[in-house]
Design an enzyme around this catalytic site. Structure first.
Site, PDB file in Angstrom:
ATOM      1  N   GLY A 156       0.822  -1.327  -0.025  1.00  0.00           N
ATOM      2  CA  GLY A 156       0.102  -0.134   0.071  1.00  0.00           C
ATOM      3  C   GLY A 156       0.824   1.083  -0.111  1.00  0.00           C
ATOM      4  N   ARG A 157       0.432   2.610   0.557  1.00  0.00           N
ATOM      5  CA  ARG A 157       1.034   3.514   0.443  1.00  0.00           C
ATOM      6  C   ARG A 157       2.586   3.447   1.137  1.00  0.00           C
ATOM      7  NH1 ARG A 157       0.802   7.035   5.083  1.00  0.00           N
ATOM      8  NH2 ARG A 157      -0.914   5.882   5.938  1.00  0.00           N
ATOM      9  N   SER A 177       0.514  -9.775  -0.985  1.00  0.00           N
ATOM     10  CA  SER A 177      -0.548  -9.661  -0.214  1.00  0.00           C
ATOM     11  C   SER A 177      -2.024 -10.196  -0.626  1.00  0.00           C
ATOM     12  CB  SER A 177      -0.721  -8.088   0.415  1.00  0.00           C
ATOM     13  OG  SER A 177      -1.644  -7.299  -0.478  1.00  0.00           O
ATOM     14  N   THR A 236       7.585  -3.003  10.974  1.00  0.00           N
ATOM     15  CA  THR A 236       7.290  -1.598  11.339  1.00  0.00           C
ATOM     16  C   THR A 236       5.933  -1.271  11.474  1.00  0.00           C
ATOM     17  OG1 THR A 236       7.737  -0.576   9.262  1.00  0.00           O
ATOM     18  CG2 THR A 236       9.433  -0.562  10.854  1.00  0.00           C
ATOM     19  N   ARG A 238       2.633  -3.693  12.961  1.00  0.00           N
ATOM     20  CA  ARG A 238       2.212  -4.003  14.328  1.00  0.00           C
ATOM     21  C   ARG A 238       2.768  -5.322  14.733  1.00  0.00           C
ATOM     22  NH1 ARG A 238       1.238   0.491  14.119  1.00  0.00           N
ATOM     23  NH2 ARG A 238      -0.488   1.599  14.217  1.00  0.00           N
ATOM     24  N   GLU A 266       3.438  -3.281  24.242  1.00  0.00           N
ATOM     25  CA  GLU A 266       4.331  -2.206  24.369  1.00  0.00           C
ATOM     26  C   GLU A 266       3.835  -1.218  25.544  1.00  0.00           C
ATOM     27  OE1 GLU A 266       4.245  -0.127  20.459  1.00  0.00           O
ATOM     28  OE2 GLU A 266       4.556  -1.968  19.576  1.00  0.00           O
ATOM     29  N   HIS A 285       9.123   1.665  18.855  1.00  0.00           N
ATOM     30  CA  HIS A 285       7.897   2.050  18.076  1.00  0.00           C
ATOM     31  C   HIS A 285       8.177   3.666  17.834  1.00  0.00           C
ATOM     32  CE1 HIS A 285       3.642   1.392  17.281  1.00  0.00           C
ATOM     33  NE2 HIS A 285       4.148   2.135  16.288  1.00  0.00           N
TER      34      HIS A 285
END
Length: 319
Positions: A156-157, A177, A236, A238, A266, A285
């Site tokens: 995606g982006r 994907s 990067t 989840r 986290e 994160h």
């Protein structure tokens, strides 16, 4: 009226926004430490009327929300949060508004590139050796990325930006994907392949997916076993996209490297094994967390709260 600014773990909020207009109208409290559990959150937040919460940090399940009797406005950063029960907030008549960051994918994709290079060239180990008074002794020789294959799961982006960066490094780019088309992949210089082919042919694999019921655990023990020995797995997005116990077992066996910015829990617990594994590069994160993004998040959050206090709320989230 009491307002809590939550999850300001890097103590950045006061630096990037003007809070004076809110402080003239309400008591403003900044929380710089993570709330460790639901009971602590309920105890410390029960008296607040407005919460300004950073995305994907403090969870707000229904069981916590019902213990916040004064809550009238939930001002969140971003428009989405897997740890927030937005339906519960709406059901209780609590206004929900959002703030958009300045990041259109640049910050997280840049960090992905940094993690890839750090893992490939053992930069953390080299830095640690220098600081300990040593030099090259004990620092593993790295690999060059030019000519290697990057596999992107989720084009995606963010994934598309990472693909373009990899091409600039003279890497070959594969992508997969569940809904990806060959045309979309080709448009950013990647080639659509089956998931299994991506796993077995890639020297580096980077995840760029939204966490959902379909994507949770999308990299499990069989996928990790299929990866090339010495390959680098970057996350990067989840933490729960990867089966974390299987990843730890794989890392302990020395089969692959990992470069991780996100985790199942986290902040990462102090005794967590990922903190000590030599073939894991870990960051806390940092993905979207740049000065530019925080400035936009908090400036808009101040605007949102002022508008709510004036009786004309803005940036209402449609739940």
């Amino acid at each position: 009226m009491r307002i809590a600014v939550l999850d300001d773990w890097q103590t950045i909020a006061r630096q990037v926004a003007d809070w004076s207009s809110l402080e003239r109208r309400a008591e403003l409290v900044f929380f710089h430490d993570a709330l460790t559990n639901e009971d602590e959150a309920a105890r410390k937040l029960a008296d607040f009327d407005i919460l300004i919460a950073m995305r994907e940090r403090t969870p707000f399940p229904d069981s916590l929300i019902e213990r916040l009797p004064n809550l009238k406005l939930f001002a969140m950063t971003g428009r989405r949060g897997s740890s927030l029960d937005l339906a519960s907030l709406k059901r209780r008549g609590i206004t929900i508004c959002y703030a958009d960051g300045a990041d259109a994918g640049e910050a997280t994709s840049e960090l992905t590139l940094g993690l890839m290079i750090a893992a490939a060239r053992a930069i953390p180990a080299g830095d640690a050796a220098i600081r300990a008074g040593g030099f090259q002794g004990g620092v593993p020789a790295g690999i060059q990325l030019a000519g290697k294959t990057l596999g992107i799961i989720g084009l995606g982006r963010l994934g598309s930006r990472v693909a373009r960066s990899a091409l600039a490094l003279d890497m070959r780019v594969l992508a997969w994907s569940q809904n990806l088309t060959a045309e979309t992949a080709t448009a950013v210089g990647a080639r659509l392949v089956p998931k299994q082919q991506l796993l077995t042919e890639s020297d580096v694999i980077s995840l760029h997916l939204v966490l959902s019921s379909r994507t949770r655990g999308i990299i499990g023990a069989p996928d990790l076993a299929a990866m090339r020995k010495g390959a680098i797995l970057i996350n990067t997005s989840r933490g729960p996209l990867i089966d974390e116990p299987a990843l730890i077992e794989n890392l302990r066996a020395g089969h692959i490297w990992a470069a991780l910015d996100v985790f199942d829990q986290e902040p990462l617990p102090a005794t967590h094994p990922l903190r000590s594994l030599p073939n894991a590069v870990v960051t806390p994160h940092l993905g979207y967390g740049t000065i530019e993004t925080f400035r936009s998040f908090y400036r808009q959050s101040v605007e949102n709260v002022l508008a709510f206090l004036d009786g004309a709320p803005i940036r209402i989230l449609d739940v």
